[in-house]
Design a protein around this motif. Structure first.
Motif, short mmCIF file in Angstrom:
data_model
loop_
_atom_site.label_atom_id
_atom_site.label_comp_id
_atom_site.label_asym_id
_atom_site.label_seq_id
_atom_site.Cartn_x
_atom_site.Cartn_y
_atom_site.Cartn_z
N LEU A 1 58.70 3.63 43.28
CA LEU A 1 57.77 2.83 44.47
C LEU A 1 57.25 1.74 44.32
O LEU A 1 56.84 1.25 45.23
CB LEU A 1 56.38 4.85 44.92
CG LEU A 1 56.93 5.30 45.76
CD1 LEU A 1 55.75 6.58 45.34
CD2 LEU A 1 57.24 5.19 46.79
N LYS A 2 57.08 1.36 43.35
CA LYS A 2 56.60 0.33 42.97
C LYS A 2 57.05 -0.66 43.67
O LYS A 2 56.23 -2.17 44.03
CB LYS A 2 56.76 -0.20 41.95
CG LYS A 2 55.94 -1.69 40.89
CD LYS A 2 54.62 -1.10 41.74
CE LYS A 2 53.41 -2.80 40.70
NZ LYS A 2 53.90 -4.15 41.42
N PRO A 3 58.60 -1.31 43.60
CA PRO A 3 59.46 -2.06 44.34
C PRO A 3 58.44 -1.66 46.43
O PRO A 3 58.87 -3.20 46.95
CB PRO A 3 60.41 -2.29 44.61
CG PRO A 3 60.43 -1.42 42.85
CD PRO A 3 59.66 -0.13 43.38
N LYS A 4 58.46 -1.29 46.83
CA LYS A 4 58.09 -1.10 48.37
C LYS A 4 57.04 -0.93 47.87
O LYS A 4 55.93 -1.50 49.81
CB LYS A 4 58.42 0.79 48.10
CG LYS A 4 60.31 1.35 48.58
CD LYS A 4 59.48 2.97 48.57
CE LYS A 4 61.00 3.11 48.51
NZ LYS A 4 62.22 3.10 49.96
N TYR A 5 55.64 -0.87 47.62
CA TYR A 5 54.18 -1.64 47.20
C TYR A 5 54.09 -2.76 47.42
O TYR A 5 53.67 -3.36 48.33
CB TYR A 5 53.14 -0.76 46.00
CG TYR A 5 53.08 0.32 46.55
CD1 TYR A 5 51.72 0.75 46.87
CD2 TYR A 5 53.92 1.60 46.69
CE1 TYR A 5 50.55 1.80 46.88
CE2 TYR A 5 52.42 2.88 47.04
CZ TYR A 5 51.27 2.55 46.63
OH TYR A 5 50.84 3.90 47.05
N ASP A 6 55.59 -3.43 46.69
CA ASP A 6 55.20 -4.55 46.35
C ASP A 6 55.86 -5.22 47.35
O ASP A 6 55.03 -6.26 48.26
CB ASP A 6 55.70 -5.19 45.10
CG ASP A 6 55.66 -5.08 43.54
OD1 ASP A 6 54.87 -4.26 43.74
OD2 ASP A 6 56.35 -5.12 43.22
N LYS A 7 56.73 -5.37 48.27
CA LYS A 7 57.23 -5.39 49.47
C LYS A 7 56.08 -5.09 50.65
O LYS A 7 56.65 -6.19 51.30
CB LYS A 7 58.42 -4.34 49.97
CG LYS A 7 59.46 -4.95 51.57
CD LYS A 7 60.86 -3.96 51.49
CE LYS A 7 61.15 -4.97 52.80
NZ LYS A 7 62.85 -4.05 52.94
N LYS A 8 55.30 -4.14 50.50
CA LYS A 8 54.22 -4.35 52.08
C LYS A 8 53.14 -4.95 51.08
O LYS A 8 52.37 -5.11 52.09
CB LYS A 8 54.15 -2.46 52.05
CG LYS A 8 55.00 -2.09 52.59
CD LYS A 8 54.80 -0.65 52.97
CE LYS A 8 55.71 -0.09 53.56
NZ LYS A 8 55.98 -0.24 55.37
N GLY A 9 53.34 -6.05 50.18
CA GLY A 9 52.00 -6.62 49.87
C GLY A 9 50.65 -6.02 49.49
O GLY A 9 49.98 -5.80 49.46
#
Length: 294
Positions: A85-93
């Motif tokens: 999930l971490k990259p998805k959080y990063d992508k959404k800022g």
């Protein structure tokens, strides 16, 4: 991935013995290419399908192959999902703080499983689709999920179909008034509210019958209840939330319930009077600084 999982477990305050159990099982998974490929595929499918993916079935099947309890395997699976999930959080800022706070839900659920079942793992299979679908976030003491108001219009503030935010209460320690207000402020900012944050909550903590007769005077539970305008109460003759107070299975005879706290003692008396641990629903209108509908 070992290093990433170890770092995550430290950041979400998992006890060292729990970390060791998780890493040992993950090593078993990685030692078999077929099992590892299935594990990775399942994580991808779960993140894509969320509620449509049966984590319980997957965990039981994998547990059988690994000769481990499926609650413990489920814990490792959810940790793997958290990393993905971490990259998805990063992508959404979304900030690191919100990410790690939200993933701390894993720590609380492991604690619940240990107290209730005596097993280091996660038994709450259905809950985690809320986390992996990124609909639920922990913002301070409380968790919030964006949703739609499904009941009768509430005063001039909210109509059926309007956006509201459901509040969830993880077993993360004291529910102090200051921490609750802080969570509302964080949610107001996180969700980009322009006027009001409308919070709904359905829980045994908002049952008027329980408030009147069980909650100790001046307790955090009483003050949490008093934040809300209570709009409904449903009878629960099965006392399905009994485990949240006693960490005993639903259906445990009243005389076998522990009485180690004032709350537990009050509930035992309450149950002996033939009363039940109902569920209440409340609503809060928050303007960014204070509750304005109370």
């Amino acid at each position: 991935m070992y290093n990433a999982m170890t770092e995550l477990m430290k950041r979400i305050d998992l006890p060292e013995n729990t970390q060791e159990i998780a890493i040992a099982i993950y090593q078993k998974i990685c030692s078999d290419k077929d099992i590892k490929a299935g594990f990775d595929t399942a994580i991808t499918e779960y993140l894509d399908k969320a509620a449509a993916f049966s984590t319980e079935s997957f965990s039981k099947e994998l547990a059988s192959r690994l000769d481990e309890h499926y609650y413990t395997v489920h814990m490792v699976f959810i940790l793997g999902c958290a990393l993905a999930l971490k990259p998805k959080y990063d992508k959404k800022g979304i900030s690191e703080e919100v990410y790690h706070d939200t993933m701390k839900d894993i720590t609380w659920k492991i604690g619940e499983c240990e107290k209730l079942h005596g097993i280091t793992g996660i038994a709450s299979f259905g809950w985690y689709h809320n986390i992996v679908s990124m609909t639920t976030f922990k913002l301070g003491r409380l968790e919030f999920a964006k949703g739609t108001y499904a009941w009768e219009d509430y005063k001039s503030y909210v109509k059926k179909g309007d956006t509201v935010y459901a509040c969830h209460i993880p077993s993360a320690g004291p529910l102090t008034p200051d921490s609750v207000t802080d969570s509302f402020r964080r949610a107001y900012s996180f969700f980009g509210c322009e006027k009001y944050l409308i919070v709904t909550c359905s829980t045994w903590m908002l049952a008027t019958s329980v408030y009147n007769e069980v909650f100790p005077e001046n307790s955090n539970l009483r003050q949490f209840y008093e934040c809300f305008d209570i709009i409904d109460e449903k009878e629960d003759t099965n006392d399905s939330n009994l485990w949240r107070v006693f960490y005993k299975p639903v259906g445990t005879p009243v005389d076998e319930l522990p009485q180690d706290t004032t709350l537990q003692k009050n509930f035992v008396r309450f149950f002996k009077e033939g009363k039940h641990m109902n569920n209440g629903r409340g609503i809060i209108v928050f303007d960014g600084e204070r509750i304005i509908n109370k």
